[in-house]
Design a protein around this motif. Structure first.
Motif, PDB file in Angstrom:
ATOM      1  N   ILE A  42       0.842  -1.204   0.000  1.00 39.46           N
ATOM      2  CA  ILE A  42       0.000   0.000   0.000  1.00 39.46           C
ATOM      3  C   ILE A  42       0.873   1.248   0.000  1.00 39.46           C
ATOM      4  O   ILE A  42       0.638   2.188  -0.771  1.00 39.46           O
ATOM      5  CB  ILE A  42      -0.957  -0.008   1.209  1.00 39.46           C
ATOM      6  N   LEU A  43       1.892   1.249   0.848  1.00 39.04           N
ATOM      7  CA  LEU A  43       2.820   2.387   0.910  1.00 39.04           C
ATOM      8  C   LEU A  43       3.489   2.598  -0.448  1.00 39.04           C
ATOM      9  O   LEU A  43       3.640   3.738  -0.911  1.00 39.04           O
ATOM     10  CB  LEU A  43       3.865   2.165   2.004  1.00 39.04           C
ATOM     11  N   GLY A  44       3.866   1.503  -1.104  1.00 35.60           N
ATOM     12  CA  GLY A  44       4.489   1.605  -2.421  1.00 35.60           C
ATOM     13  C   GLY A  44       3.580   2.287  -3.436  1.00 35.60           C
ATOM     14  O   GLY A  44       4.016   3.151  -4.199  1.00 35.60           O
ATOM     15  N   TRP A  45       2.306   1.927  -3.426  1.00 35.95           N
ATOM     16  CA  TRP A  45       1.347   2.561  -4.334  1.00 35.95           C
ATOM     17  C   TRP A  45       1.175   4.040  -4.004  1.00 35.95           C
ATOM     18  O   TRP A  45       1.079   4.877  -4.914  1.00 35.95           O
ATOM     19  CB  TRP A  45      -0.011   1.851  -4.279  1.00 35.95           C
ATOM     20  N   ILE A  46       1.143   4.370  -2.724  1.00 33.05           N
ATOM     21  CA  ILE A  46       1.006   5.779  -2.319  1.00 33.05           C
ATOM     22  C   ILE A  46       2.242   6.569  -2.738  1.00 33.05           C
ATOM     23  O   ILE A  46       2.127   7.682  -3.271  1.00 33.05           O
ATOM     24  CB  ILE A  46       0.739   5.888  -0.806  1.00 33.05           C
ATOM     25  N   LEU A  47       3.424   5.998  -2.523  1.00 31.10           N
ATOM     26  CA  LEU A  47       4.660   6.672  -2.941  1.00 31.10           C
ATOM     27  C   LEU A  47       4.714   6.819  -4.462  1.00 31.10           C
ATOM     28  O   LEU A  47       5.183   7.839  -4.975  1.00 31.10           O
ATOM     29  CB  LEU A  47       5.880   5.901  -2.426  1.00 31.10           C
ATOM     30  N   PHE A  48       4.238   5.822  -5.174  1.00 25.98           N
ATOM     31  CA  PHE A  48       4.161   5.890  -6.635  1.00 25.98           C
ATOM     32  C   PHE A  48       3.254   7.054  -7.050  1.00 25.98           C
ATOM     33  O   PHE A  48       3.612   7.872  -7.903  1.00 25.98           O
ATOM     34  CB  PHE A  48       3.642   4.560  -7.159  1.00 25.98           C
ATOM     35  N   LEU A  49       2.102   7.148  -6.419  1.00 27.98           N
ATOM     36  CA  LEU A  49       1.168   8.248  -6.674  1.00 27.98           C
ATOM     37  C   LEU A  49       1.820   9.604  -6.401  1.00 27.98           C
ATOM     38  O   LEU A  49       1.755  10.516  -7.230  1.00 27.98           O
ATOM     39  CB  LEU A  49      -0.083   8.086  -5.807  1.00 27.98           C
ATOM     40  N   LEU A  50       2.463   9.724  -5.248  1.00 25.46           N
ATOM     41  CA  LEU A  50       3.108  10.998  -4.894  1.00 25.46           C
ATOM     42  C   LEU A  50       4.233  11.339  -5.864  1.00 25.46           C
ATOM     43  O   LEU A  50       4.428  12.508  -6.220  1.00 25.46           O
ATOM     44  CB  LEU A  50       3.622  10.947  -3.454  1.00 25.46           C
ATOM     45  N   GLY A  51       4.964  10.305  -6.302  1.00 20.70           N
ATOM     46  CA  GLY A  51       6.021  10.526  -7.285  1.00 20.70           C
ATOM     47  C   GLY A  51       5.462  11.029  -8.607  1.00 20.70           C
ATOM     48  O   GLY A  51       6.004  11.947  -9.224  1.00 20.70           O
ATOM     49  N   ILE A  52       4.352  10.452  -9.033  1.00 19.68           N
ATOM     50  CA  ILE A  52       3.704  10.895 -10.273  1.00 19.68           C
ATOM     51  C   ILE A  52       3.181  12.333 -10.124  1.00 19.68           C
ATOM     52  O   ILE A  52       3.313  13.137 -11.051  1.00 19.68           O
ATOM     53  CB  ILE A  52       2.580   9.910 -10.673  1.00 19.68           C
TER      54      ILE A  52
END
Length: 131
Positions: A113-123
């Motif tokens: 879940i954290l990985g997806w959130i970090l991916f979102l924030l990176g985008i």
């Protein structure tokens, strides 16, 4: 391409190959044991999530090749480690039939879940850099 991007892509490819091998081994070599332990569905969930997150890691790596943003690196680490913990704990649970190992799985899920959130924030950071 940065060495970080290349490492993310290589890791995604290796994780993808392992997904196929583990899935095939589970379907053929381990099926009797998994059936006996009543864990065939659990094993399939582990393989499914490993595949899903292999694709996520591949996407992070591809985007990282164009935009070297730290959040994307953190997303990659989180997705990779989360996959190892989540799917790995399910595989071990299925083979050993030791239910206490299922207590480890949610830690991997939180990292995913954290990985997806970090991916979102990176985008989202990319959008700011482009506009």
């Amino acid at each position: 391409m940065t060495s970080k991007s290349k490492n993310i892509l290589v890791t995604a490819c290796a994780l993808g190959a392992l997904s196929v091998m583990i899935g095939a081994f589970g379907s053929h070599g381990l099926k009797p044991l998994l059936m006996e332990n009543g864990r065939l569905d659990t094993f399939e969930i582990g393989v499914k999530y490993q595949f899903y997150h292999t694709m996520a890691l591949l996407a992070v790596g591809i985007i990282h090749t164009k935009w070297d943003i730290k959040l994307l690196s953190y997303a990659a680490y989180s997705i990779f480690i989360g996959t190892i913990i989540f799917s790995g704990s399910l595989y071990i649970l299925c083979i050993t039939n030791t239910p206490i190992l299922g207590a480890i799985t949610p830690f991997g899920g939180v990292l995913l879940i954290l990985g997806w959130i970090l991916f979102l924030l990176g985008i989202m950071k990319i959008k700011k850099a482009v506009s």
